[in-house]
Design an enzyme around this catalytic site. Structure first.
Site: not given
Ligand code: ATP
Length: 348
Positions: A135, A184, A217, A241
């Protein structure tokens, strides 16, 4: 090294910038101001415009007077905002976060008795990095034919450290037991690896708080299977988010979700996370819970914990009873009925 964020000292009746916002914003802001006063919150309101209303009335969706007010007061309460097309930025909310470098987005998700939800016993605080990652706005087509586009995730040591320090400081201040860093790094080894490395370094400064990390995940799965396992979560912008809407869904949805955006020196904007709800504007049925719970966080931030505790208890009392809950939560009340119930709980 980032120092611990120290909230600014506020006087006994601080001035707070109030941006009622667009759509249902004025309706839920009026209800919130009323309950704050009934709870004994001592605040002076400095009303300012932003969003579609500001564009229409002042010719600018983020007027200089609004920016100056937040700068002077260092604390704001804000309803939902729309962003007019051609505003010069993608979103007024994002512009405000950038303008004041509000790097920590804090979203508590707590089970509320009476609010319909599939879960009980959820008590999670999501701390999301608010300024970097995908972002950061670094995006372009790679050629004139627009055959491909790339968005670049920016993760810096400074940006990571300050939000992770914030998460640990929050945990310490609120007697929280664990911080879980979500990433991640198994795939995004450099950017997410940096965030994780900084997290491990910062964690060593807080030996009394347990620290672990989890792949995003696996976190999504775990959040819906065993949400009670989580305490404070700290993560990067994109994952935060997405996961913060997920955690709101665990406790009844966006209508009851409060949020704070915190910057350096403790500059803070408290806001409801739902949108402007154009379909129900003017019907008097908007649920003000999200903004009210954000105001509870604001009262705590300015050093008025007793008023905050009274206000939270009154909101919970109003939510516990179907006759005073708003219709979006399966109740029978309108905005006024809900607000009256909150005020009655404070006067009892
Ligand atoms: P925006 O364009 O500002 O994002 P939206 O309608 O697309 O607005 P939301 O405002 O989040 O998105 O609304 C989604 C749905 O939830 C709408 O039907 C809206 O009426 C409802 N809703 C959102 N907030 C509230 C609230 N505080 N009280 C009652 N209903 C709400």
């Amino acid at each position: 090294m980032t120092t611990s964020p120290t909230p600014p000292a506020f006087g006994p009746c601080p001035t707070v910038t109030l941006i009622e916002g667009d759509g249902i914003g004025p309706e839920i802001a009026a209800a919130t101001v009323r309950v704050i006063a009934a709870a004994g919150g001592q605040l002076t309101w400095d009303r300012q415009l932003a969003g579609m209303t500001a564009a229409a009335e002042a010719g600018d969706p983020l007027p200089a007077a609004t920016v100056a007010s937040i700068k002077a007061n260092q604390v704001a309460l804000k309803g939902p905002l729309g962003t007019p097309i051609g505003a010069g930025f993608r979103s007024v909310n994002v512009a405000l976060r950038q303008q004041f470098d509000l790097y920590a987005n804090v979203r508590p998700a707590v089970t509320i008795p009476g609010v319909p939800s599939r879960y009980t016993g959820v008590d999670i605080v999501m701390v999301r990095e608010n300024t970097e990652d995908l972002y950061a706005g670094v995006e372009h087509y790679i050629d004139a034919r627009r055959s491909a586009a790339e968005s670049i995730a920016i993760i810096t040591r400074l940006g990571s450290e300050r939000v992770i320090v914030y998460a640990f400081e929050y945990a310490r201040r609120h007697g929280r037991k664990r911080v879980t860093l979500v990433h991640k790094a198994n795939i995004l080894k450099l950017s997410n690896g940096l965030f994780l490395d900084v997290g491990k370094e910062v964690a060593q400064r807080y030996p009394e708080i347990a620290f672990d990390d989890m792949i995003v995940d696996a976190t999504a799965l775990k959040l819906v299977v065993a949400p009670e396992r989580f305490d404070v979560i700290v993560t990067m912008n994109l994952f935060g988010d997405i996961l913060s809407d997920l955690t709101a869904g665990l406790v009844g949805g966006l209508g009851v979700a409060p949020a704070a955006n915190i910057g350096d020196g403790g500059c803070a904007i408290f806001e409801a996370v739902h949108g402007t709800a154009p379909d129900i504007v003017g019907h008097g049925i908007a649920n003000p819970t999200g903004l009210m719970l954000s105001a509870v966080m604001l009262l705590e931030h300015v050093g008025q914990a007793p008023a905050a505790a009274r206000m939270r208890a009154a909101i919970l009392a109003a939510l516990a009873d179907a006759t005073s809950r708003t219709r979006d939560l399966g109740g029978q009340a309108d905005t006024r009925g809900f607000t009256d119930a909150g005020v009655r709980a404070l006067e009892a």
